[in-house]
Design an enzyme around this catalytic site. Structure first.
Site, PDB file in Angstrom:
ATOM      1  N   SER A 154       0.844  -1.201   0.000  1.00  0.00           N
ATOM      2  CA  SER A 154       0.000   0.000   0.000  1.00  0.00           C
ATOM      3  C   SER A 154       0.879   1.250   0.000  1.00  0.00           C
ATOM      4  O   SER A 154       1.756   1.381  -0.850  1.00  0.00           O
ATOM      5  CB  SER A 154      -0.930  -0.063   1.224  1.00  0.00           C
ATOM      6  OG  SER A 154      -1.907   0.931   1.184  1.00  0.00           O
ATOM      7  N   ASP A 323      -9.066  -6.408  -4.179  1.00  0.00           N
ATOM      8  CA  ASP A 323      -8.663  -5.119  -3.595  1.00  0.00           C
ATOM      9  C   ASP A 323      -9.305  -4.009  -4.416  1.00  0.00           C
ATOM     10  O   ASP A 323      -8.953  -3.805  -5.575  1.00  0.00           O
ATOM     11  CB  ASP A 323      -7.135  -5.027  -3.631  1.00  0.00           C
ATOM     12  CG  ASP A 323      -6.594  -3.739  -3.010  1.00  0.00           C
ATOM     13  OD1 ASP A 323      -7.402  -2.832  -2.693  1.00  0.00           O
ATOM     14  OD2 ASP A 323      -5.366  -3.645  -2.849  1.00  0.00           O
ATOM     15  N   HIS A 356      -7.968  -5.219   0.117  1.00  0.00           N
ATOM     16  CA  HIS A 356      -6.676  -4.552   0.292  1.00  0.00           C
ATOM     17  C   HIS A 356      -5.882  -5.162   1.442  1.00  0.00           C
ATOM     18  O   HIS A 356      -4.656  -5.266   1.387  1.00  0.00           O
ATOM     19  CB  HIS A 356      -6.929  -3.067   0.550  1.00  0.00           C
ATOM     20  CG  HIS A 356      -5.697  -2.228   0.519  1.00  0.00           C
ATOM     21  ND1 HIS A 356      -4.875  -2.138  -0.580  1.00  0.00           N
ATOM     22  CD2 HIS A 356      -5.129  -1.438   1.473  1.00  0.00           C
ATOM     23  CE1 HIS A 356      -3.863  -1.314  -0.314  1.00  0.00           C
ATOM     24  NE2 HIS A 356      -3.997  -0.890   0.920  1.00  0.00           N
TER      25      HIS A 356
END
Lengths: 383, 383
Positions: A154, A323, A356
Site C-alpha cells: 500500500s 482489492d 486490500h
C-alpha cells in the site's frame, strides 16, 4: 533448515538526526528522531539489508513481540522472521517509523524544542519523498549503502517505488505490494471524508488538542470506520458478517433501534474505538495527505514511463483481485511503465478474497511468491 | 403530440390520517400527515395512477417547480412530465414524502401532540413495509384502488417491490430501478459510519437537538460526503475530478496544507455543506435504518423466491453497470426469483458511467427503456 518462527522479543532503538531535513513543501525539520527495529544480522559485505516501509497506521514494529506486551505482534510478522519469506536468518531487516507518525519518531505529538510544546498543527506536511530522504539518512547511519530490497504494501509500496526513483543506486530490488502510482479521485475522496470527521470533531481544536489534554476520538473513530470498509472486499464482508444480527440468530426479530443491530456494525465500532485509543489524529491527517500527494509522474507532466526511467532496481509487484482500494489495474499501470523503460519486472495478480488487507495476510500463493522472490535475492547477495 | 416539457408550478397538498398506523416494530403512530404532489389527471376509471416512491434524501417533489422557488426542480423531473417517459398527459402521477422524512410529512421534526414538543429521538423506527402501508392509505383517499404502476429507484425501488408483495392486487406494474433485495454487509457498514458521524456530533444531543435550537451539521456533512462517494462510480469521479487542483492548473505546485487542495475535496465539502442545511439528522438515521432492515426474504427463511411468490404484478427492473452501491448482480437476484415464481419480468442492464446516481440522470437508453415500458402500460390502461 531452521523451523519457521518468530524473531522473538524485540527492542526498538531511537536514532537522532541533527542536520535539518529539507522537505518537499519548502519547510524543513531541524532535528528529528526515528524509531527503528532491526531483525537478523547485517553480513560482512553489508549486502543483505532489507528495508520494510509501513502504511497508514503501522510502525517500525514489523515482526516479533515487545518486551512489555507479548500480544503486541509485529504487523508483518507472517512475512518477516526466521524461516519466513523474508528470512531473518539470511537478511538484516529494518523497520522504521516514519517522520510524522506517532509511534516514537518525531511527529505532531513531539515537543517542538523551539516552543517547549507539542508541534500539533505546526508540524509540517511530509511527503513520501521526504520519508525516503529520512530513511536514506538512516541507511547511512546503519552502514547500508545499498539495500538488497526496499519493500512495502500500500503506502509502503509507494515508498519502495520512490526509493527506486530517488536513489536508484541504493537498492537492488523494489517490492511494492497492493500499491498504486497515485491516488484516484475516489481514494482522495475517502481520505477527505476521514479528515473532515477528524477536523470537525470539537475536540480537535485545530490540531492543538494536546494543550487541551484531550483527543478527538469521535473523529478518529469515524475515520477508521471509513478506512476499514475500504480495506476489506465486499465479498469478504459478506462472508464474515453477512446480515448476521449481533448476539442473536439470523432469524430472530429485529430490535428496531439505532444501537448495534447487525454484527458488521459491532465490528466497525470496535475497530473505530480501538484505533481512537492509540492513533494520533494529526498523524492521520499527515499520512493521508502524503498519500494524496504521492504522484511521481507529476514532475514528468503525467508521464509515468518518464518518471520511472531513473530507476535501475529489479521490481516485484503484486496485487489482489478483490482489492478495490488499489485494484490490480493500478499495479499494472506501474508494471507497464517499468516494462516500457526496459526494467526487470515480476508481477503477480493473486486471486485472494480479502481485499486490500490481503497484503497483510498469509494467503499461501502470496507467501510462496514472496518466499521465492526473496530466495532469489538471498542467492544474489550470497546471504 | 405535445412537446416534452415541465409540469410547471406545483403545490404540495397535505393529507391527514387520524387512524393509528401499526408499525413493524410493534409501535404505532397515532395520527400523521403525508405531504403529496400530483401531476396529470386521474382518468374516469381510475386506472392511470402511478405512484413514485422516493429514496434517501428526496421527497414528494418529483416534478415541476415550486411557487416559492423556480430553481427547485423535482428530483425526477426528467422522467415525469408532459411528453416525458412517465407522461403526465396520460398518467396521474403521485409523489409522496414518506412518514419519518423531513419535507412536510410527520417525522422526528414534527410536534408530538402528546408532549407539545418535537418527537426527536422518540419517533419510532419505520420500515419500508410501514411506508407502503401508509402509502396504501393514501391510495384509498385518492380513490386509487389499483396503481397502473408503483415505481422507484434505489430505496424507492424497494418500496415498489414491497408493494408487489404486500398488496399484490393493488398494482399492475412494479418498476424498480437500481435496487436490491436487501443491503449487503458493506452497504450496512457505510450506513453505520454515516450514523456514527451524526450520533457522535455533540450537537446531536441524543436526537433531541431541536430543544437546543441547534442542528448536528458536522455529522450530517460527513454522512453526506460518505453517501456521495457511494453514489458515484470511481470512473465517473476520475472523469469529473481526476487529480485536478482547486482553482489551479494540474501542474501547479502543491500548496502542502490540509485545506482544500484537490477539486474532489471541494466538491464533497460543498455537497456536505448543502445537505447539512436542509436535511434532518434524525430522518437520516431513520431512513438508513429502513434500508438496513429491508429484507423481504427474512420472513421466508431467506428464500427470495418464496418471498416474491405473493406478487402478481408485471415487473420492470433496471440496473447500471457502474453502480457499485447496488450493482446489477443485486437486481439479477430479484429477476431470478421472479422468473422462478413465473412472473412477467423485463430486465435491462444499462451500460452507463454514472454509478448509482444514473437512475436520476437522463441517459438516452435508460430514458428510451422507461418511455417504451410506460407506453405499454398506457396502452393497457387506455390512458
Amino acid at each position: 533448515m531452521l523451523k519457521s518462527g518468530s524473531v522473538g522479543v524485540v527492542t526498538p532503538q531511537s536514532f537522532r538526526f541533527d542536520a535539518p531535513l529539507a522537505l518537499a513543501s519548502g519547510a524543513s525539520v531541524d532535528g528529528y528522531e526515528l524509531t527503528v527495529e532491526t531483525y537478523g544480522q547485517l553480513n560482512a559485505d553489508r549486502s543483505n539489508a532489507v528495508l520494510v516501509c509501513h502504511a497508514l497506521n503501522a510502525s517500525h514494529h514489523v515482526a516479533g513481540i515487545t518486551a512489555d506486551d507479548p500480544t503486541n505482534i509485529g504487523w508483518w510478522d507472517n512475512m518477516v522472521g526466521p524461516g519466513k519469506p523474508v528470512d531473518t536468518n539470511r537478511f538484516f531487516v529494518v523497520g522504521v517509523n516514519n517522520l510524522g507518525s506517532c509511534f516514537g519518531s518525531t511527529g505532531p505529538m513531539s515537543i517542538n524544542p523551539a516552543t517547549g510544546k507539542p508541534y500539533g498543527a505546526s508540524f509540517p506536511v511530509v511527503t513520501v519523498e521526504d520519508w525516503v530522504n529520512a530513511q536514506a539518512r538512516l541507511a547511512d547511519v546503519l552502514g547500508v549503502e545499498r539495500w538488497a530490497a526496499v519493500m512495502g504494501g500500500s503506502l509502503g509500496g509507494m515508498q519502495a517505488l520512490s526509493w527506486a526513483i530517488q536513489y536508484p543506486e541504493r537498492l537492488a530490488h523494489c517490492v511494492a505490494i497492493a500499491s498504486a502510482p497515485k491516488l484516484s479521485a475516489q481514494n482522495i475522496a475517502f481520505n477527505e471524508v476521514a479528515r473532515t470527521a477528524i477536523r470537525s470533531d470539537p475536540d480537535f481544536h485545530g490540531g492543538d488538542y494536546y494543550a487541551h489534554g484531550i483527543v478527538p476520538k469521535r473523529g478518529l473513530r469515524v475515520a477508521r470506520m471509513i478506512g476499514h470498509i475500504t480495506y476489506l472486499s465486499g465479498a469478504d464482508m459478506a462472508e464474515k458478517f453477512g446480515r448476521a444480527l449481533r448476539d442473536r440468530e439470523v432469524g430472530d426479530e429485529y430490535r428496531f433501534h439505532y444501537d448495534i443491530e447487525f454484527e458488521v456494525e459491532s465490528y466497525l465500532r470496535y475497530q473505530g474505538d480501538k484505533f481512537a485509543e492509540y492513533f494520533d489524529a494529526n498523524t492521520y491527517l499527515l499520512i493521508t495527505r502524503a498519500l494524496d500527494y504521492f504522484d511521481p509522474a507529476r514532475v514528468t507532466g503525467g508521464d509515468l514511463v518518464a518518471a520511472m526511467r531513473p530507476a535501475s532496481a529489479k521490481f516485484l509487484l503484486a496485487a489482489f483481485t478483490t482489492d478495490w482500494r488499489f485494484p490490480p489495474e493500478r499495479s499494472r499501470e506501474i508494471v507497464e511503465a517499468l516494462i516500457a523503460t526496459g526494467r526487470d519486472v515480476s508481477y503477480a495478480e493473486i486471486d485472494a478474497p480479502h481485499g486490500h488487507d490481503a497484503f497483510l495476510l498469509d494467503d499461501p500463493r502470496y507467501q510462496r511468491l514472496m518466499r521465492n522472490y526473496f530466495e532469489t535475492i538471498a542467492e544474489e547477495v550470497r546471504a
